[in-house]
Structures are given as structure tokens and as C-alpha cells.
Scaffold this active site. Structure first.
Site, PDB file in Angstrom:
ATOM      1  N   GLY A 212       0.828  -1.311   0.155  1.00 23.60           N
ATOM      2  CA  GLY A 212       0.080  -0.136   0.076  1.00 23.60           C
ATOM      3  C   GLY A 212       1.315   1.142  -0.156  1.00 23.60           C
ATOM      4  CB  SER A 213       0.055   5.102   1.055  1.00 22.37           C
ATOM      5  OG  SER A 213      -1.596   4.481   0.168  1.00 22.37           O
ATOM      6  CB  THR A 214       4.618   1.469   3.830  1.00 21.46           C
ATOM      7  OG1 THR A 214       3.620   0.399   2.713  1.00 21.46           O
ATOM      8  CG2 THR A 214       3.395   1.663   4.759  1.00 21.46           C
ATOM      9  CG  PHE A 215       5.999   0.738  -3.330  1.00 24.74           C
ATOM     10  CD1 PHE A 215       7.249  -0.442  -2.871  1.00 24.74           C
ATOM     11  CD2 PHE A 215       5.983   1.286  -3.808  1.00 24.74           C
ATOM     12  CE1 PHE A 215       8.183  -0.507  -3.979  1.00 24.74           C
ATOM     13  CE2 PHE A 215       6.989   0.951  -5.817  1.00 24.74           C
ATOM     14  CZ  PHE A 215       8.074   0.132  -5.079  1.00 24.74           C
ATOM     15  CE  LYS A 216       0.677   6.636  -2.218  1.00 26.52           C
ATOM     16  NZ  LYS A 216      -0.410   7.842  -1.209  1.00 26.52           N
TER      17      LYS A 216
END
Length: 482
Positions: A212-216
Site C-alpha cells: 500500500g502507501s508505505t511503498f510511496k
């Protein structure tokens, strides 16, 4: 008479030669099949004749051996078994061994060459050697209690060295239930295998999730490294939904402000449209290269037991790349991998290979093997790491990660809520990745990744900031207080 004696002697020599040839055949040619034959118990009897060495946490053994008085004499015991099961694994008379019990079996069983009583002849040691882990007891317990009865995993790393400070997977199990080979062990084995929650699965290193957004964090790093974005104050938001290239599918944000957001604001607000666009602008080749530098697509990682590879698909079209860049589509990561991502940022753009075993010793305490920091790599430029630190600090001070704040410490983090299942119908995974630097310390001392699979909240209310960040906070505080 002499002739008869001579013939008898010759016949005896022939018989002796035949016996020697047969013995050589059995011991050399047929040795493998005999050794592997299920009826051959000699290897098991020999293995369990001596007490097994111990696995230690914080200098104290969390395993032991008890003499049963039976043919398979020594049976494994465990202290705080469910707490340390994702580290130790189990060593069973009936079902083999897993995790450290398997990876360090030569040392623990006394078969390592440097443990041999007669090294020149390969003789067995009188007792097994000991394995000292890198686990910090307070951090391990904080992670275990933080997850409670929820399914999930936590990994904490020391950025400067790669030491694994905590590795927790829940639900867990007691390895002692599997130690024996009687009816109770068989019942426990069947129960654990049939449990839908898979307590035997080490979710910290053997399960991959959409991050999810942790990959940002990775996408932001790729954009900064490629020069697509040069300043945290640069406006990167575009008003309105983002239509995925070549499709009719539109990506939207929860906040209308994302349409005019700077990179700093987009990171703090976790704007999907911004980072999907950035991933497409960076391009599949450079996104894949950056992900690989952070540790994705590495099928050979061992800590010392094997780790499931985290993946970023290089063979994607532009629409798939957009989704991959916000941690969806085919992007998958273990909690260990996402802790490595946070550790790169905390470590000034460098990465150390993670490791779980500090040293191995004889039962008398003589060191026979020692680990340590290894494999230092420059993942991103120091200036990029500094900017990423600013972004992650802003998430905790001004964004969605406020519940990770630790009094008196500098904390950086990134929330994530990952969709999964057919039509994204599954309960979202709640993620949080973070790092912390204590007061007066020059560099961050800990990097953490938390994933919770089954948050107890309405589907629309599940966020990494509310569900996973408090767990990360407890782990970071435990490390900083130690």
C-alpha cells in the site's frame, strides 16, 4: 593333510574377502539408501542422544533440553514459546525443525566441524553449541503485546548494523507442543496445520503483502533520484481524478487538496493520484531499479533462514505501473522488507544486510562464529535520504502518523492501507513503517515495519495510522529506552 589345510585356508581367505567386499558395498555403495530408509533410527538416536544447544535472547536461553530416558533421549523445551516462535521455530522428534532450529542445526546438534570432539576425524561433540541472537527482549515483547490477538507481524532493525531487534508473527504457537513424538505432539500438529489462521506461518519473513502507501517511500526516492521532483515544496498535484493510462479507470483521493499538493503535502496526506503519476513519469525501468536497490526482487536473502522475496513487477504497462507505484497491483513485500526500506532512510541512504544471529559458541562459551555488519550498499544519495527523512518526519508531526510519536525522540513514518482480494473486497491491511532517533543520538537507532491483517474496525475506518502506528510506537520506545 597339508594340501587339505592349504585348501581350507584358501577357502577361509575367500570367505574373508567376500565379507570385506560385502561390508564395503554396504558401507559405501548402499550407505545412502540404508541411511535414508525410514526404518533406520540410528541417526535420530544419535542426534538426540546428546542435549541440544540453546538459542539465546538477550544473553538468556529461551530453549532447553530435557532427558526423557527413552531411546530418543533429549526432548526440546521452550521458554516463552509463543513469544519467540517466529525466531526459534521448532525442533521436533517427529516433524523435523524450522527457522533457527533448522538453519543452525549443525551448531545446536553438535555437528559443526569446530564443535567436534575429534575435529580431524569428524567425531561428534559432547554437547550442542549455542546460538546468540540479535533480538532485544523488550522490543520483542512490545511487538507481541502490541499485536495482541490480531493477525499480523512486526520487524524491527538497527539501521547502522542490520541487526534484527524484533521479529514477531501472530497468531503464534508454543513450539514445545511439537517437541515429542507421542500422541500429544501428533494432535498438536494436526490442530496447527488445520488452523485457518496459520499460526505456523512466520508472517514477518515468509508472507508477502501489498504494501500500500508505505511503498510511496520508494516511489518518492525514485522520483527524487531521477530528478522528476527536485524540491519538497514543488507542486506535484493535479486537480481532479487521475485516469490510468490507456484505460477508463479513474484514481481518486480522499482529500480534494491533493489536486494542488506539494510533494511534502502529498506524502503527508498520502495522495494516490500524485504518486501514481510520479511512478509513470519515472518509468518502469527506473522504478524497478530503485525498488531492487531497496531490496525488492531479491530471491537469495537469508537471515540465516530463507526469506520470501518481495517483488516489484518490471513487466508492466503504464496503468499497472501507476498502481504498482502506490503499492498495489503486483507489488508485494514482507514486513522485513518494509523495515529495510525504513532503515535505508534512517541510515542516510545506505543499507546493511539484515541478520539474526550475533554469534555461535561451544557449550563452554568459546566463540566459533561471529556475525556483524556486512554488505554496506549505497541505495540512494545522502541528499535524497535527507529529503525522505523530512517527508517521513512530517507524516508523524503533521500527517497521518501522529500516533507513532515518541516523547523526546525524532520519529519518521509512513502509513499504508493496502487493498486486496477479489475486487478489493478483503479487509484492508493496515501498515506502518517508521524509524526513531533518541534525544542526543546522532543517528536513528531503530527502524520498524508493522502490518495488521484483521483490524477490528469498520472497513472504511481501517488505517495504518490508527491500527499499526501505535504498535510501532511501542517497539521504538522499547528500543530507545533500553
Amino acid at each position: 593333510m597339508t594340501r587339505t589345510v592349504r585348501h581350507a585356508a584358501l577357502f577361509c581367505l575367500l570367505l574373508l574377502a567376500a565379507l570385506l567386499v560385502n561390508a564395503a558395498r554396504v558401507q559405501v555403495v548402499e550407505a545412502g539408501p540404508y541411511e535414508r530408509h525410514p526404518a533406520n533410527r540410528r541417526a535420530d538416536i544419535d542426534r538426540h542422544h546428546r542435549p541440544r544447544g540453546d538459542i539465546l535472547v538477550g544473553g538468556r536461553p529461551v530453549t532447553g533440553s530435557v532427558d526423557t530416558g527413552e531411546r530418543l533421549r533429549h526432548e526440546r523445551t521452550y521458554t516463552d514459546g509463543p513469544l519467540y516462535a517466529p525466531v526459534t521455530g521448532f525442533a521436533s522428534l517427529a516433524y523435523g525443525a524450522t527457522l533457527l532450529e533448522h538453519a543452525e542445526d549443525d551448531v545446536l546438534a553438535g555437528r559443526h566441524p569446530l564443535l567436534a570432539a575429534l575435529p580431524l576425524f569428524g567425531g561428534p561433540a559432547d554437547g550442542g553449541g549455542d546460538v546468540f541472537t540479535t533480538i532485544e527482549p523488550a522490543a520483542q515483547r512490545a511487538a507481541f503485546e502490541g499485536l495482541g490477538d490480531r493477525k499480523g507481524a512486526v520487524v524491527a532493525l538497527e539501521p547502522a548494523t542490520g541487526r534484527i531487534l524484533a521479529m514477531v508473527s501472530t497468531p503464534s504457537y508454543d513450539p514445545a507442543e511439537l517437541s515429542g513424538n507421542g500422541p500429544s505432539a501428533a494432535r498438536a500438529w494436526r490442530r496447527l496445520l488445520g488452523d485457518a489462521d496459520q499460526p505456523l506461518l512466520n508472517r514477518a519473513v515468509r508472507q508477502t503483502y501489498p504494501p500500500g502507501s508505505t511503498f510511496k517511500v520508494v516511489t518518492a526516492a525514485a522520483a527524487l533520484e531521477a530528478g522528476v521532483v527536485r524540491d519538497l515544496g514543488q507542486r506535484v498535484g493535479v486537480p481532479g481524478p487521475y485516469r490510468l493510462p490507456g484505460t477508463g479507470t479513474e484514481l481518486t483521493d480522499e482529500r480534494a487538496e491533493c489536486g494542488r499538493a506539494t510533494l511534502r503535502q502529498a506524502f503527508e496526506w498520502s495522495c494516490n493520484t500524485v504518486f501514481a503519476r510520479l511512478g509513470v513519469r519515472v518509468g518502469a525501468q527506473r522504478m524497478t531499479r530503485t525498488a531492487r536497490e531497496f531490496g525488492f526482487n531479491d530471491a537469495g536473502l537469508r537471515v540465516p533462514f530463507g526469506v520470501a522475496p518481495s517483488t516489484f513487477d518490471p513487466d508492466v504497462d503504464r496503468a499497472q505501473l501507476a498502481l504498482s507505484s502506490i503499492g498495489q497491483y503486483n507489488t508485494r513485500a514482507t514486513p522485513l522488507q518494509m523495515a529495510r526500506v525504513a532503515a535505508v532512510v534512517a541510515g542516510g541512504g545506505t543499507a546493511r544486510a539484515p541478520y539474526l544471529v550475533e554469534r555461535t559458541t561451544t557449550d563452554g562459551g568459546t566463540t566459533i562464529g561471529r556475525a556483524g555488519p556486512r554488505g554496506l550498499r549505497q541505495v540512494v544519495r545522502p541528499v535524497t535520504a535527507r529529503l525522505l527523512r523530512e517527508l517521513m518526519t512530517g507524516v508523524v508531526t503533521d500527517g497521518t502518523g501522529a500516533q507513532a510519536a515518541v516523547a523526546g525522540a525524532e520519529v519518521g513514518g509512513k502509513t499504508g492501507t493496502a487493498q486486496h482480494g477479489v475486487g478489493n473486497a478483503g479487509t484492508p491491511y493496515a501498515w506502518f513503517v517508521s524509524w526513531a532517533r533518541g534525544k542526543g543520538e546522532l543517528e536513528p537507532r531503530v527502524a520498524v515495519a508493522v502490518v495488521v491483517e484483521d483490524a477490528a474496525a469498520d472497513r472504511g475506518d481501517i488505517t495504518g495510522g490508527d491500527v499499526a502506528a501505535p504498535v510501532a510506537r511501542a517497539v521504538m520506545k522499547a528500543v530507545l529506552d533500553s
